[in-house]
Motif scaffolding. Structure first.
Motif, PDB file in Angstrom:
ATOM      1  N   THR B 112       5.843   3.408   5.404  1.00 26.62           N
ATOM      2  CA  THR B 112       5.585   3.592   3.971  1.00 26.62           C
ATOM      3  C   THR B 112       5.306   2.249   3.297  1.00 26.62           C
ATOM      4  O   THR B 112       4.505   2.169   2.375  1.00 26.62           O
ATOM      5  N   HIS B 115       1.811   1.540   3.926  1.00 31.40           N
ATOM      6  CA  HIS B 115       1.001   2.398   3.070  1.00 31.40           C
ATOM      7  C   HIS B 115       0.870   1.767   1.669  1.00 31.40           C
ATOM      8  O   HIS B 115      -0.216   1.718   1.093  1.00 31.40           O
ATOM      9  N   ALA B 116       2.003   1.277   1.154  1.00 36.65           N
ATOM     10  CA  ALA B 116       2.007   0.662  -0.177  1.00 36.65           C
ATOM     11  C   ALA B 116       1.073  -0.550  -0.200  1.00 36.65           C
ATOM     12  O   ALA B 116       0.250  -0.705  -1.106  1.00 36.65           O
ATOM     13  N   LEU B 119      -2.562   0.581  -0.125  1.00 40.06           N
ATOM     14  CA  LEU B 119      -3.037   1.064  -1.422  1.00 40.06           C
ATOM     15  C   LEU B 119      -3.285  -0.109  -2.386  1.00 40.06           C
ATOM     16  O   LEU B 119      -4.287  -0.145  -3.088  1.00 40.06           O
ATOM     17  N   ILE B 147      -0.524   3.867  -8.407  1.00 38.32           N
ATOM     18  CA  ILE B 147      -0.188   3.584  -7.008  1.00 38.32           C
ATOM     19  C   ILE B 147       1.293   3.878  -6.749  1.00 38.32           C
ATOM     20  O   ILE B 147       1.664   4.413  -5.701  1.00 38.32           O
ATOM     21  N   VAL B 151       2.045   6.386  -3.701  1.00 35.47           N
ATOM     22  CA  VAL B 151       2.669   5.881  -2.491  1.00 35.47           C
ATOM     23  C   VAL B 151       3.713   6.865  -1.952  1.00 35.47           C
ATOM     24  O   VAL B 151       4.034   6.872  -0.768  1.00 35.47           O
TER      25      VAL B 151
END
Lengths: 282, 255
Positions: B112, B115-116, B119, B147, B151
């Motif tokens: 994750t 992923h953040a 983005l 975002i 997220v």
């Protein structure tokens, strides 16, 4: 705060303008001169006051037996130091003030959190808080002495009594003025009440805490001195009361001056702490 | 196709000492997968209340809401909520702000986190990740707020007057910006606004609510003649004015 920012701004401007224009140079010069001027005047007032005090006492315009005088104050400090009790008295008073101050802030914050957590508890306790807040806590002094005994513990409780309710109300008020939408944001992520507390309330209340600390620094000194007036056998408050009773005004004046210095140092400590934290946070 | 959001006979009554206020009455509509639906209505008609009910923050006094067929019983990870202001926490860096939702859901994992970062990189905020919110412009802050929502990988985005705190010019740009991101990330979106132009420019369908008690007055299918539709280009189409007139009449504004 704003002074702090201004300073930062002017530094960055200066960095921007590597070739400083004559007008800007002039401006910077004026700002600096004004700052120096203020300092000089401050120092002048201080020295004049001391000098006048000394001269008037020497010329017997005022009676130094009642008003004391700077040279006698200095002598008293030295005598206390030579006797080895100067730092003992200062230490005891400062310790009591710091313990009362820290306890008041921590307990006050914890109680404020409890009241925020349970609206019911808050509603129930409201009239009691109003009474306790209005009551001059000094009136409780004799009660504490009887209950706790004449000693540092009673003095610390006195200090606590003075600063606690103010802290509770200040911090609770801070919690309640936090934008409800920020709390809603945490809730939209499925946040619990405890997460609302740790993610929003506590960090957002940081300016409130600093304010509470600043208020408590002053209040805890009131508590300590009142406490020492009532019970103690040592400390600056004790020296003031004792000096007054035996008509040693030198001792009274000396203690008051030391007290002023100690309280200022502690207040500046909080201001310094604030600056340190601000630097780390933004 | 099964609708992602189904609002079924939803009504809401508020109790107060002065009596009872019916905020919403018998609301019915649905949102399909990948669709962008706007809800317009006069101020105080219960638009935001409706979003809060869909998100599970509050419970309706009658009727039910289904998310992909499941009854809403509380907040759901399927939903991402965008509030009127960005509400970035100024004691957190941009990256820490983006991580807020994951922290609350106790879902901070290497994947994750990645992923953040991805983005942030995609939407041009990577180099600001260690800055604080007060160092960013209003438009950028709104993008960070989006975002922060994305997220957590929600299926449905609820936008509660999400642009109304911005000035008009910034708002037009942010409309385009957010619309673009929502389409790229393939999200279903439900936007509440009182701005008719904004509702038409972004939506596939517009749900018109009446004055309090809010009821669904009409639902407009928006078909605009333009390729590569963006909120800004939508405003230039000939049909735009027509829809505007129709919804304006439907709103029936009296001052």
């Amino acid at each position: 705060m704003s002074m702090f920012n201004m300073k930062k701004d002017s530094v960055s401007y200066r960095a921007q303008l590597s070739g400083i224009s004559p007008e800007h140079k002039d401006y910077l010069h004026r700002v600096r001169m004004e700052k120096i001027f203020v300092r000089v005047i401050q120092l002048l007032i201080f020295c004049t006051a001391l000098l006048l005090w000394e001269i008037c006492a020497n010329a017997k315009i005022v009676d130094p037996f009642i008003t004391s005088q700077p040279s006698r104050v200095l002598k008293t400090v030295i005598r206390l130091y030579v006797d080895g009790v100067l730092f003992q008295h200062i230490g005891i008073t400062c310790l009591e003030a710091i313990v009362g101050f820290v306890l008041g802030t921590v307990l006050g914050t914890l109680i404020a959190i409890m009241l925020w957590w349970s609206e019911f508890l808050c509603k129930v306790l409201e009239p009691y808080l109003v009474v306790l807040n209005s009551l001059p806590k000094i009136a409780l002094g004799p009660v504490f002495i009887v209950w706790i005994g004449a000693g540092p513990a009673a003095i610390i409780v006195m200090t606590l009594a003075i600063s606690l309710i103010v802290t509770v109300l200040e911090v609770l008020n801070g919690f309640l003025t936090i934008d409800q939408e920020k709390i809603k944001l945490v809730q939209t992520f499925g946040g619990t009440k405890f997460q609302v507390l740790t993610k929003v309330l506590l960090p957002a209340s940081y300016p409130t805490f600093i304010n509470a600390l600043k208020i408590n620094v002053g209040l805890s000194w009131v508590g300590v001195i009142v406490g020492e007036f009532l019970v103690s056998k040592a400390g600056l408050g004790y020296l003031i009361v004792y000096g007054g009773q035996v008509f040693k005004l030198d001792l009274v004046m000396t203690s008051v001056i030391i007290l002023g210095v100690a309280a200022t140092v502690m207040y500046q400590g909080v201001v310094y702490l604030e600056k340190m934290l601000v630097k780390n946070k933004t | 196709m099964k609708p992602v959001v189904e609002v079924h006979n939803v009504g809401m009554k508020y109790q107060s000492l002065n009596g009872e206020i019916t905020a919403l009455d018998n609301i019915n509509f649905s949102v399909n997968d990948g669709e962008f639906v706007s809800i317009v209505g006069p101020s105080g008609c219960g638009k935001s209340t409706l979003l809060s009910i869909i998100s599970g923050l509050i419970f309706s006094t009658s009727g039910t809401v289904f998310l992909s067929g499941e009854k809403v019983m509380g907040t759901s990870p399927k939903i991402g909520y965008m509030l009127q202001k960005d509400h970035l926490f100024n004691w957190r860096t941009i990256y820490q702000n983006v991580m807020l939702g994951l922290e609350i859901r106790k879902n901070v994992t290497p994947s994750t986190k990645e992923h953040a970062i991805k983005l942030l990189r995609t939407y041009g905020l990577y180099e600001f990740k260690d800055k604080y919110p007060n160092q960013l412009s209003g438009g950028m802050r709104q993008r960070v707020a989006l975002i922060r929502t994305l997220v957590t990988d929600p299926q449905i985005l609820l936008l509660d007057e999400a642009f109304s705190a911005l000035d008009y010019q910034t708002r037009l740009v942010v409309n385009d910006d957010i619309y673009d991101i929502i389409k790229k990330e393939n999200k279903t979106a439900l936007l509440v606004t009182h701005d008719i132009s904004e509702s038409i420019s972004m939506a596939d369908r517009v749900v018109l609510l009446s004055k309090r008690p809010g009821t669904v007055k009409n639902i407009y299918e928006i078909n605009l003649n333009c390729d590569n539709r963006t909120p800004l280009s939508s405003r230039e189409t000939p049909e735009f004015r027509h829809y505007f007139q129709e919804i304006w009449k439907g709103l029936d504004v009296h001052v």
